[in-house]
Design an enzyme around this catalytic site. Sequence first.
Site, PDB file in Angstrom:
ATOM      1  N   ARG A  83      -0.936   8.177   3.760  1.00  0.00           N
ATOM      2  CA  ARG A  83      -1.948   7.547   4.606  1.00  0.00           C
ATOM      3  C   ARG A  83      -1.480   6.174   5.094  1.00  0.00           C
ATOM      4  O   ARG A  83      -1.759   5.789   6.232  1.00  0.00           O
ATOM      5  CB  ARG A  83      -3.260   7.434   3.816  1.00  0.00           C
ATOM      6  CG  ARG A  83      -4.369   6.668   4.508  1.00  0.00           C
ATOM      7  CD  ARG A  83      -4.905   7.360   5.723  1.00  0.00           C
ATOM      8  NE  ARG A  83      -5.933   6.553   6.367  1.00  0.00           N
ATOM      9  CZ  ARG A  83      -6.299   6.662   7.634  1.00  0.00           C
ATOM     10  NH1 ARG A  83      -5.739   7.563   8.413  1.00  0.00           N
ATOM     11  NH2 ARG A  83      -7.228   5.887   8.132  1.00  0.00           N
ATOM     12  N   HIS A 102     -16.907   4.076  -4.453  1.00  0.00           N
ATOM     13  CA  HIS A 102     -16.023   5.231  -4.225  1.00  0.00           C
ATOM     14  C   HIS A 102     -16.176   6.280  -5.320  1.00  0.00           C
ATOM     15  O   HIS A 102     -15.247   7.043  -5.594  1.00  0.00           O
ATOM     16  CB  HIS A 102     -14.544   4.791  -4.128  1.00  0.00           C
ATOM     17  CG  HIS A 102     -14.223   4.076  -2.863  1.00  0.00           C
ATOM     18  ND1 HIS A 102     -12.955   3.625  -2.543  1.00  0.00           N
ATOM     19  CD2 HIS A 102     -15.009   3.713  -1.814  1.00  0.00           C
ATOM     20  CE1 HIS A 102     -12.968   3.015  -1.369  1.00  0.00           C
ATOM     21  NE2 HIS A 102     -14.204   3.069  -0.918  1.00  0.00           N
ATOM     22  N   ARG A 152       0.842  -1.199   0.000  1.00  0.00           N
ATOM     23  CA  ARG A 152       0.000   0.000   0.000  1.00  0.00           C
ATOM     24  C   ARG A 152       0.877   1.249   0.000  1.00  0.00           C
ATOM     25  O   ARG A 152       0.578   2.234  -0.685  1.00  0.00           O
ATOM     26  CB  ARG A 152      -0.925   0.014   1.220  1.00  0.00           C
ATOM     27  CG  ARG A 152      -1.717   1.311   1.315  1.00  0.00           C
ATOM     28  CD  ARG A 152      -2.688   1.338   2.473  1.00  0.00           C
ATOM     29  NE  ARG A 152      -3.368   2.626   2.542  1.00  0.00           N
ATOM     30  CZ  ARG A 152      -4.364   2.911   3.364  1.00  0.00           C
ATOM     31  NH1 ARG A 152      -4.807   2.006   4.212  1.00  0.00           N
ATOM     32  NH2 ARG A 152      -4.922   4.105   3.360  1.00  0.00           N
ATOM     33  N   CYS A 159     -19.354  -2.102   0.506  1.00  0.00           N
ATOM     34  CA  CYS A 159     -18.344  -1.170   0.995  1.00  0.00           C
ATOM     35  C   CYS A 159     -18.898  -0.438   2.215  1.00  0.00           C
ATOM     36  O   CYS A 159     -20.098  -0.149   2.287  1.00  0.00           O
ATOM     37  CB  CYS A 159     -17.986  -0.171  -0.108  1.00  0.00           C
ATOM     38  SG  CYS A 159     -16.820   1.123   0.374  1.00  0.00           S
ATOM     39  N   ASP A 160     -18.013  -0.106   3.148  1.00  0.00           N
ATOM     40  CA  ASP A 160     -18.471   0.589   4.355  1.00  0.00           C
ATOM     41  C   ASP A 160     -18.516   2.104   4.182  1.00  0.00           C
ATOM     42  O   ASP A 160     -18.962   2.821   5.077  1.00  0.00           O
ATOM     43  CB  ASP A 160     -17.598   0.229   5.557  1.00  0.00           C
ATOM     44  CG  ASP A 160     -16.158   0.697   5.413  1.00  0.00           C
ATOM     45  OD1 ASP A 160     -15.787   1.183   4.332  1.00  0.00           O
ATOM     46  OD2 ASP A 160     -15.390   0.568   6.388  1.00  0.00           O
ATOM     47  N   ASN A 219     -10.809  -4.280  -0.759  1.00  0.00           N
ATOM     48  CA  ASN A 219     -10.579  -3.195  -1.707  1.00  0.00           C
ATOM     49  C   ASN A 219      -9.602  -3.612  -2.796  1.00  0.00           C
ATOM     50  O   ASN A 219      -8.860  -4.582  -2.631  1.00  0.00           O
ATOM     51  CB  ASN A 219     -10.026  -1.977  -0.960  1.00  0.00           C
ATOM     52  CG  ASN A 219     -11.129  -1.119  -0.374  1.00  0.00           C
ATOM     53  OD1 ASN A 219     -12.177  -0.940  -0.979  1.00  0.00           O
ATOM     54  ND2 ASN A 219     -10.899  -0.596   0.819  1.00  0.00           N
ATOM     55  N   TYR A 223     -14.684  10.312  -1.935  1.00  0.00           N
ATOM     56  CA  TYR A 223     -13.598   9.852  -2.806  1.00  0.00           C
ATOM     57  C   TYR A 223     -13.582  10.582  -4.150  1.00  0.00           C
ATOM     58  O   TYR A 223     -12.586  10.524  -4.873  1.00  0.00           O
ATOM     59  CB  TYR A 223     -13.706   8.345  -3.049  1.00  0.00           C
ATOM     60  CG  TYR A 223     -13.161   7.518  -1.911  1.00  0.00           C
ATOM     61  CD1 TYR A 223     -11.843   7.092  -1.889  1.00  0.00           C
ATOM     62  CD2 TYR A 223     -13.976   7.169  -0.830  1.00  0.00           C
ATOM     63  CE1 TYR A 223     -11.338   6.342  -0.848  1.00  0.00           C
ATOM     64  CE2 TYR A 223     -13.484   6.420   0.223  1.00  0.00           C
ATOM     65  CZ  TYR A 223     -12.161   6.011   0.206  1.00  0.00           C
ATOM     66  OH  TYR A 223     -11.665   5.268   1.257  1.00  0.00           O
TER      67      TYR A 223
END
Length: 441
Positions: A284, A199, A93, A169-170, A147, A264
Amino acid sequence: MKKFSVVIAGGGSTFTPGIVKMLLENIDRFPLERLYLYDNDEARQAILGEAIDIMLKEEAPDIDFAYTTDPEKAFTGMDFCMAHIRVGKYAMREQDEKIPLKHDLIGQETCGPGGMAYGMRSIGGMIELIDLMEEYAPDCWMLNYSNPASIVAEACRVLKPESKVLNICDMPVGTLRRMSQILGMTPDELEVDYFGLNHFGWWTSIRGKDGTDYTEQVKAYVKENGYLNQVEIDTQHTDPSWQETHKKARDLFAVEPRFLPNTYLQYYLIPDEMVEHSNPEFTRANEVMAGREKDVFDTAKGIIVAGTAKENGFHIDSHASFIVDLARAIAFNTHERMIMIVENNGAIANFPDDVMVEVPCIIGSKGPEPLAQGKIPMFEQALMFQQASSEKLLVEGFIEGSYQKVWQAYTLSRTIPSATKAREVLDDLIVANGDFWPELN
């Protein structure tokens, strides 16, 4: 009431302890007989597994609990698989976020060049997981919130069209919570309409269960403040980067004031501003590794040393209760209304049927039934078509091993200004991802 057997795939995830706590809090609504963790990283999962074992012996000793890297043990006889895998973990990531920033492009987990890189890693992992589930538990439902959900859902549509996989998705759940805080209500008191891609969407109405329309009230607040509110800051301890994201909704709303935006969209509508305010040395991913990941694993190690979770245990992931709502809807045919990622098939009237869209659905024992959202305006239609085309080309490129199609997918993303830039960042990401990606020719 029947008791259910659940396996959490991605057992070594920092989200796993909170999900287990959430399942315990909802045990009266969704009783558990077995709860297993499954991960291919034995050492990482073992730390959380041992701590969760201690916690469950104290809080719910009647639940059969185990953690394993053996798929046969993990899946056999399971009713539900809750999947939240991260292929490449946080180390990759970090690369997803930092490599694009070197090219002055969006560096983000699920959006833009890094999100597409993550998608290329996730497809193979998800298909492998579905194959294991179908081999050892053919009647099991997979509740997938791995994701990048939109790319994963498209890959499942193409490669596993008959599989019992539900993609959710949350993000809509989290934004609904903030909307309810703005109104001084609870999420359960509200009902929303929404359309888009994962998103990448917009809320069209916010109503009370009694029919009261609160849409304009929420719009007026977001116009001035975005979604950020003091309740969120005080009760959720929102990270600074998320506070900025929630405030930025104000700028997104200014672009399209007819609807309330998914946050997003900032990466697609104002990518230059997002890059300008990014720190290429501390993204992030670094924030998460220094924050949630460290906190969760430190807590787990503390529980193991103390031999108890009663004093300093895990925190509940309360917003993840949507997973229980989804499982209950399937198990008990409750006809729960939830925003899901499903094949369009007319839900958005003027959009291709074979695109995986995100819309409200009624969930029962047969799965989701999308609710018609009518026609959408040209602005949203054009944006969504470009994004969906990029994601479809990416999945085709993965399946065919086609460099050309993956390059075209990158070129189509609104986060990348030219084909030249697309190729430059793609080539760097190919090197960084190594064997995580298929060979592209």
